[in-house]
Design a protein around this motif. Structure first.
Motif, mmCIF file in Angstrom:
data_model
loop_
_atom_site.group_PDB
_atom_site.id
_atom_site.type_symbol
_atom_site.label_atom_id
_atom_site.label_comp_id
_atom_site.label_asym_id
_atom_site.label_seq_id
_atom_site.Cartn_x
_atom_site.Cartn_y
_atom_site.Cartn_z
ATOM 1 N N ALA A 199 13.854 -1.303 3.785
ATOM 2 C CA ALA A 199 12.575 -1.279 2.872
ATOM 3 C C ALA A 199 12.204 -0.177 2.078
ATOM 4 C CB ALA A 199 11.691 -1.790 4.106
ATOM 5 N N LEU A 200 12.744 0.997 2.516
ATOM 6 C CA LEU A 200 12.113 2.250 1.781
ATOM 7 C C LEU A 200 13.029 2.216 0.451
ATOM 8 C CD1 LEU A 200 11.605 4.841 4.396
ATOM 9 C CD2 LEU A 200 9.879 4.007 2.913
ATOM 10 N N ALA A 201 14.404 1.789 0.668
ATOM 11 C CA ALA A 201 15.180 1.818 -0.487
ATOM 12 C C ALA A 201 14.860 0.788 -1.583
ATOM 13 C CB ALA A 201 16.592 1.623 -0.134
ATOM 14 N N TRP A 202 14.510 -0.562 -1.028
ATOM 15 C CA TRP A 202 14.098 -1.469 -1.731
ATOM 16 C C TRP A 202 12.758 -1.111 -2.711
ATOM 17 C CZ3 TRP A 202 16.398 -5.623 -3.681
ATOM 18 C CH2 TRP A 202 15.564 -6.697 -4.474
ATOM 19 N N GLY A 203 11.950 -0.803 -1.965
ATOM 20 C CA GLY A 203 10.564 -0.153 -2.502
ATOM 21 C C GLY A 203 10.875 0.813 -3.620
ATOM 22 N N GLY A 204 11.637 1.787 -3.400
ATOM 23 C CA GLY A 204 11.983 2.747 -4.378
ATOM 24 C C GLY A 204 12.638 2.230 -5.717
ATOM 25 N N LEU A 205 13.527 1.230 -5.430
ATOM 26 C CA LEU A 205 14.307 0.420 -6.708
ATOM 27 C C LEU A 205 13.204 -0.124 -7.385
ATOM 28 C CD1 LEU A 205 17.572 -0.475 -4.851
ATOM 29 C CD2 LEU A 205 17.267 1.151 -6.874
ATOM 30 N N THR A 206 12.315 -0.785 -6.523
ATOM 31 C CA THR A 206 11.248 -1.691 -7.399
ATOM 32 C C THR A 206 10.145 -0.604 -8.249
ATOM 33 O OG1 THR A 206 11.184 -3.206 -5.583
ATOM 34 C CG2 THR A 206 9.183 -3.281 -7.109
ATOM 35 N N ALA A 207 9.864 0.404 -7.570
ATOM 36 C CA ALA A 207 8.979 1.476 -8.209
ATOM 37 C C ALA A 207 9.558 2.015 -9.595
ATOM 38 C CB ALA A 207 8.540 2.522 -7.346
ATOM 39 N N ARG A 208 11.123 1.984 -9.522
ATOM 40 C CA ARG A 208 11.612 2.639 -10.629
ATOM 41 C C ARG A 208 11.795 1.800 -11.628
ATOM 42 N NH1 ARG A 208 17.813 4.877 -10.801
ATOM 43 N NH2 ARG A 208 17.533 5.791 -13.011
ATOM 44 N N ALA A 209 11.996 0.302 -11.213
ATOM 45 C CA ALA A 209 12.290 -0.565 -12.473
ATOM 46 C C ALA A 209 10.633 -0.977 -13.020
ATOM 47 C CB ALA A 209 12.475 -1.856 -11.836
ATOM 48 N N VAL A 210 9.557 -0.640 -12.210
ATOM 49 C CA VAL A 210 8.171 -0.862 -12.860
ATOM 50 C C VAL A 210 8.101 0.356 -13.702
ATOM 51 C CG1 VAL A 210 5.833 -0.874 -12.452
ATOM 52 C CG2 VAL A 210 7.346 -2.405 -11.023
ATOM 53 N N ALA A 211 8.508 1.528 -13.397
ATOM 54 C CA ALA A 211 8.132 2.800 -14.188
ATOM 55 C C ALA A 211 8.911 2.996 -15.392
ATOM 56 C CB ALA A 211 8.122 4.010 -13.339
ATOM 57 N N THR A 212 9.989 2.043 -15.589
ATOM 58 C CA THR A 212 10.916 2.271 -16.797
ATOM 59 C C THR A 212 10.681 1.101 -17.503
ATOM 60 O OG1 THR A 212 12.920 1.272 -15.562
ATOM 61 C CG2 THR A 212 12.606 3.731 -15.511
ATOM 62 N N THR A 213 10.008 -0.019 -17.151
ATOM 63 C CA THR A 213 9.864 -1.228 -18.249
ATOM 64 C C THR A 213 8.735 -0.854 -19.061
ATOM 65 O OG1 THR A 213 10.572 -2.640 -16.292
ATOM 66 C CG2 THR A 213 9.246 -3.562 -17.988
ATOM 67 N N PRO A 214 9.176 -1.022 -20.436
ATOM 68 C CA PRO A 214 8.245 -0.924 -21.639
ATOM 69 C C PRO A 214 7.029 -1.929 -21.297
ATOM 70 C CG PRO A 214 10.155 -2.035 -22.183
ATOM 71 C CD PRO A 214 10.558 -1.732 -20.937
ATOM 72 N N PRO A 215 5.734 -1.265 -21.795
ATOM 73 C CA PRO A 215 4.593 -2.072 -21.400
ATOM 74 C C PRO A 215 4.618 -3.334 -22.424
ATOM 75 C CG PRO A 215 4.191 -0.041 -22.619
ATOM 76 C CD PRO A 215 5.611 -0.032 -21.986
ATOM 77 N N ILE A 216 4.225 -4.294 -22.248
ATOM 78 C CA ILE A 216 3.995 -5.551 -23.091
ATOM 79 C C ILE A 216 2.695 -5.255 -24.012
ATOM 80 C CG2 ILE A 216 3.768 -8.052 -23.300
ATOM 81 C CD1 ILE A 216 5.118 -8.121 -20.568
ATOM 82 N N SER A 217 3.127 -5.537 -25.275
ATOM 83 C CA SER A 217 1.983 -5.116 -26.231
ATOM 84 C C SER A 217 1.085 -6.741 -26.340
ATOM 85 C CB SER A 217 2.410 -4.965 -27.759
ATOM 86 O OG SER A 217 3.355 -6.103 -28.159
ATOM 87 N N GLU A 218 -0.366 -6.606 -26.839
ATOM 88 C CA GLU A 218 -1.047 -7.707 -27.043
ATOM 89 C C GLU A 218 -0.201 -8.507 -28.074
ATOM 90 O OE1 GLU A 218 -5.208 -5.506 -26.581
ATOM 91 O OE2 GLU A 218 -4.713 -6.903 -28.312
ATOM 92 N N THR A 219 0.414 -8.180 -29.193
ATOM 93 C CA THR A 219 0.965 -8.896 -30.236
ATOM 94 C C THR A 219 2.086 -9.746 -29.317
ATOM 95 O OG1 THR A 219 0.943 -7.144 -31.708
ATOM 96 C CG2 THR A 219 2.576 -9.027 -32.121
ATOM 97 N N ASP A 220 2.808 -9.127 -28.144
ATOM 98 C CA ASP A 220 3.929 -10.080 -27.307
ATOM 99 C C ASP A 220 3.119 -11.295 -26.589
ATOM 100 O OD1 ASP A 220 5.844 -7.111 -26.774
ATOM 101 O OD2 ASP A 220 5.637 -8.394 -28.450
ATOM 102 N N MET A 221 1.860 -10.807 -26.396
ATOM 103 C CA MET A 221 1.105 -11.775 -25.244
ATOM 104 C C MET A 221 0.457 -12.879 -26.135
ATOM 105 S SD MET A 221 1.416 -10.873 -22.158
ATOM 106 C CE MET A 221 -0.152 -11.429 -21.487
ATOM 107 N N ALA A 222 0.140 -12.579 -27.391
ATOM 108 C CA ALA A 222 -0.660 -13.461 -28.213
ATOM 109 C C ALA A 222 0.174 -13.894 -29.268
ATOM 110 C CB ALA A 222 -1.983 -13.044 -28.497
ATOM 111 N N LEU A 223 1.272 -14.616 -29.554
ATOM 112 C CA LEU A 223 1.786 -14.856 -30.709
ATOM 113 C C LEU A 223 0.917 -15.838 -31.530
ATOM 114 C CD1 LEU A 223 5.336 -15.520 -29.542
ATOM 115 C CD2 LEU A 223 4.482 -13.371 -30.334
ATOM 116 N N VAL A 224 1.061 -15.414 -32.844
ATOM 117 C CA VAL A 224 0.302 -16.307 -33.794
ATOM 118 C C VAL A 224 0.681 -17.611 -34.088
ATOM 119 C CG1 VAL A 224 -0.517 -16.487 -36.503
ATOM 120 C CG2 VAL A 224 -0.411 -14.174 -35.254
ATOM 121 N N GLN A 225 -0.031 -18.562 -33.849
ATOM 122 C CA GLN A 225 0.292 -20.006 -33.944
ATOM 123 C C GLN A 225 0.112 -20.421 -35.349
ATOM 124 O OE1 GLN A 225 1.558 -21.668 -31.206
ATOM 125 N NE2 GLN A 225 1.516 -19.534 -30.425
#
Length: 203
Positions: free
Chosen positions: A8-34
């Motif tokens: 469980a500790l190993a899995w939690g560490g991998l998850t935390a690392r994945a979250v930390a290294t994932t680039p943030p999603i910008s508002e542009t990505d979230m709201a594409l112009v229609q």
């Protein structure tokens, strides 16, 4: 138990690392112009009139029906002939709505075709209010309209929603020297036109 805890500790560490290294999603990505956000207000209002007059009973979008599919080809009939046809089929519709609808059917943009089915009804109603109140006489949306007032593309980047809603009721109070008349919208109308205008992106 120790193996489970270590796993469980190993899995939690991998998850935390994945979250930390994932680039943030910008508002542009979230709201594409229609497409509906990029067409002139009159074209969007015409889609509203098409819906309001239930033209879809005969003119199905993208498929055969009792009438021709208006998305497949531009009609060659002159605008006055189209208005005459609309007057016969929807005799109680206001003439200005029929004129806008005829102009749209006779010549519409590719983006308007994309917007025809998918535009949210609230945005359509906002555009109808914008057109019926003559806002384009002074303001531009997506390159169409007058230049007496400020262009409304990118309005959400310049003003807060509350300011826009209150501005309709008393423009000079919020814009010194404004010649814009006050508009007595209902609460629903104010919500619709504000939502529409705040959704128009920068050009």
């Amino acid at each position: 138990i120790a193996v489970v805890v270590l796993g469980a500790l190993a899995w939690g560490g991998l998850t935390a690392r994945a979250v930390a290294t994932t680039p943030p999603i910008s508002e542009t990505d979230m709201a594409l112009v229609q497409p509906w956000q990029e067409i002139p207000a009159e074209e969007l209002a015409a889609i509203g009139y098409f819906r309001k007059q239930n033209c879809g009973r005969c003119h199905l979008i993208g498929k055969p029906g009792a009438g021709p599919d208006l998305t497949k080809a531009l009609l060659t009939k002159p605008t006055d002939r189209l208005i005459q046809h609309f007057t016969q089929t929807v005799p109680n519709a206001p003439p200005d709505q029929l004129k806008t609808l005829a102009a749209f059917v006779a010549k519409h943009s590719d983006k308007a075709l994309e917007a025809w089915e998918d535009t949210p009804q609230a945005a359509v109603e906002g555009a109808m209010l914008y057109v019926s109140n003559g806002c384009a006489a002074c303001h531009q949306v997506n390159g169409v309209g007058g230049e007496t007032g400020p262009e409304l593309n990118g309005l959400a980047d310049r003003r807060k929603r509350d300011w826009v809603e209150q501005h309709f009721a008393d423009p000079p109070k919020f814009s010194l020297g404004s010649i814009m008349p006050p508009y007595e919208f209902t609460a629903v109308e104010r919500e619709r036109i504000t939502t529409y205008l705040m959704a128009i992106p920068k050009e």
